[in-house]
Design a protein around this motif. Structure first.
Motif, PDB file in Angstrom:
ATOM      1  N   SER A  12       0.891  -1.147  -0.036  1.00 19.83           N
ATOM      2  CA  SER A  12      -0.100   0.165   0.007  1.00 19.83           C
ATOM      3  C   SER A  12       0.921   1.540   0.014  1.00 19.83           C
ATOM      4  CB  SER A  12      -0.955  -0.070   0.967  1.00 19.83           C
ATOM      5  OG  SER A  12      -0.345  -0.141   2.381  1.00 19.83           O
ATOM      6  N   ASP A  13       0.167   2.518  -0.234  1.00 19.05           N
ATOM      7  CA  ASP A  13       1.354   3.645  -0.256  1.00 19.05           C
ATOM      8  C   ASP A  13       1.500   3.903   1.299  1.00 19.05           C
ATOM      9  OD1 ASP A  13       2.289   6.245  -0.297  1.00 19.05           O
ATOM     10  OD2 ASP A  13       0.060   7.052  -1.080  1.00 19.05           O
ATOM     11  N   TRP A  14       2.795   3.683   1.427  1.00 16.89           N
ATOM     12  CA  TRP A  14       3.658   3.924   2.957  1.00 16.89           C
ATOM     13  C   TRP A  14       4.250   5.393   2.653  1.00 16.89           C
ATOM     14  CZ3 TRP A  14       3.178   0.868   6.780  1.00 16.89           C
ATOM     15  CH2 TRP A  14       2.375  -0.329   6.718  1.00 16.89           C
ATOM     16  N   GLY A  15       4.231   6.110   1.618  1.00 14.71           N
ATOM     17  CA  GLY A  15       4.789   7.325   1.339  1.00 14.71           C
ATOM     18  C   GLY A  15       3.762   8.752   1.929  1.00 14.71           C
ATOM     19  N   LYS A  16       2.502   8.043   2.019  1.00 15.32           N
ATOM     20  CA  LYS A  16       1.588   9.225   2.618  1.00 15.32           C
ATOM     21  C   LYS A  16       1.855   9.806   3.771  1.00 15.32           C
ATOM     22  CE  LYS A  16      -2.024   5.978   3.740  1.00 15.32           C
ATOM     23  NZ  LYS A  16      -3.310   5.746   3.480  1.00 15.32           N
ATOM     24  N   LYS A  17       1.208  11.050   4.250  1.00 12.19           N
ATOM     25  CA  LYS A  17       1.588  11.801   5.493  1.00 12.19           C
ATOM     26  C   LYS A  17       0.935  11.094   6.430  1.00 12.19           C
ATOM     27  CE  LYS A  17       1.363  16.283   7.535  1.00 12.19           C
ATOM     28  NZ  LYS A  17       0.967  17.537   7.553  1.00 12.19           N
ATOM     29  N   ASN A  18      -0.100  10.387   6.661  1.00  7.38           N
ATOM     30  CA  ASN A  18      -0.779   9.508   7.823  1.00  7.38           C
ATOM     31  C   ASN A  18      -1.243   8.089   7.111  1.00  7.38           C
ATOM     32  OD1 ASN A  18      -0.939  11.859   9.512  1.00  7.38           O
ATOM     33  ND2 ASN A  18      -2.331  12.884   8.441  1.00  7.38           N
ATOM     34  N   LEU A  19      -0.592   7.307   7.970  1.00  7.49           N
ATOM     35  CA  LEU A  19      -0.878   5.797   7.618  1.00  7.49           C
ATOM     36  C   LEU A  19      -2.197   5.566   8.262  1.00  7.49           C
ATOM     37  CD1 LEU A  19       2.609   4.132   8.589  1.00  7.49           C
ATOM     38  CD2 LEU A  19       1.680   4.984   6.219  1.00  7.49           C
ATOM     39  N   ASP A  20      -2.988   4.704   7.502  1.00  7.50           N
ATOM     40  CA  ASP A  20      -4.490   4.298   7.993  1.00  7.50           C
ATOM     41  C   ASP A  20      -4.114   3.010   9.059  1.00  7.50           C
ATOM     42  OD1 ASP A  20      -4.227   1.667   6.731  1.00  7.50           O
ATOM     43  OD2 ASP A  20      -4.844   2.711   4.953  1.00  7.50           O
ATOM     44  N   SER A  21      -5.247   2.914   9.750  1.00  2.25           N
ATOM     45  CA  SER A  21      -5.027   1.928  10.933  1.00  2.25           C
ATOM     46  C   SER A  21      -4.765   0.615  10.552  1.00  2.25           C
ATOM     47  CB  SER A  21      -6.395   1.899  11.528  1.00  2.25           C
ATOM     48  OG  SER A  21      -7.461   1.399  10.564  1.00  2.25           O
ATOM     49  N   GLU A  22      -5.277   0.143   9.430  1.00  2.00           N
ATOM     50  CA  GLU A  22      -4.804  -1.249   8.745  1.00  2.00           C
ATOM     51  C   GLU A  22      -3.416  -1.227   8.353  1.00  2.00           C
ATOM     52  OE1 GLU A  22      -6.598  -4.012   8.429  1.00  2.00           O
ATOM     53  OE2 GLU A  22      -8.019  -2.720   9.576  1.00  2.00           O
ATOM     54  N   GLN A  23      -2.554  -0.266   8.014  1.00  2.00           N
ATOM     55  CA  GLN A  23      -1.398  -0.064   7.667  1.00  2.00           C
ATOM     56  C   GLN A  23      -0.458   0.032   9.075  1.00  2.00           C
ATOM     57  OE1 GLN A  23      -1.409   3.610   5.489  1.00  2.00           O
ATOM     58  NE2 GLN A  23      -0.187   2.579   3.567  1.00  2.00           N
ATOM     59  N   LEU A  24      -0.831   0.435  10.121  1.00  2.00           N
ATOM     60  CA  LEU A  24      -0.350   0.566  11.270  1.00  2.00           C
ATOM     61  C   LEU A  24      -0.405  -0.616  11.988  1.00  2.00           C
ATOM     62  CD1 LEU A  24      -1.557   4.027  12.826  1.00  2.00           C
ATOM     63  CD2 LEU A  24       0.717   3.546  11.967  1.00  2.00           C
ATOM     64  N   LYS A  25      -1.620  -1.293  11.649  1.00  2.00           N
ATOM     65  CA  LYS A  25      -1.617  -3.043  12.440  1.00  2.00           C
ATOM     66  C   LYS A  25      -0.609  -3.737  11.645  1.00  2.00           C
ATOM     67  CE  LYS A  25      -5.151  -6.584  13.124  1.00  2.00           C
ATOM     68  NZ  LYS A  25      -6.538  -6.797  12.642  1.00  2.00           N
ATOM     69  N   TYR A  26      -0.620  -3.635  10.453  1.00  2.00           N
ATOM     70  CA  TYR A  26       0.155  -4.368   9.361  1.00  2.00           C
ATOM     71  C   TYR A  26       1.759  -4.410  10.120  1.00  2.00           C
ATOM     72  CZ  TYR A  26       3.377  -6.097   5.945  1.00  2.00           C
ATOM     73  OH  TYR A  26       4.269  -6.676   5.193  1.00  2.00           O
TER      74      TYR A  26
END
Length: 79
Positions: A12-26
């Motif tokens: 997923s897009d890891w370069g965006k300013k704020n990671l979503d909750s699913e990215q943080l969980k992953y």
């Protein structure tokens, strides 16, 4: 190590300013097992008599990064 982690967010897009909750969980879940994976991979390297080769590759990584940062475009392995 017998653990199944969903890799759905891996690309997923890891370069965006704020990671979503699913990215943080992953990302939190993914790193939990790194030490165990490293231990198991080291056992395989020892068993296959490749630990020295692995260590040599790690030493080369800093040189490879330096080449990349210096915009070295040629394939250093081509001849």
């Amino acid at each position: 190590i017998g653990v199944d982690i969903s890799k759905q967010k891996q690309s997923s897009d890891w370069g965006k300013k704020n990671l979503d909750s699913e990215q943080l969980k992953y990302s939190a879940t993914d790193v939990i097992y790194l030490h165990r994976i490293h231990e198991e991979l080291n056992k395989i390297l020892v068993r296959e008599n490749r630990l020295d080769l692995y260590k040599k590759c790690l030493k080369f990584l800093s040189t490879r990064v330096d080449l990349d940062l210096a915009s070295f475009k040629d394939d250093i392995w081509a001849h």
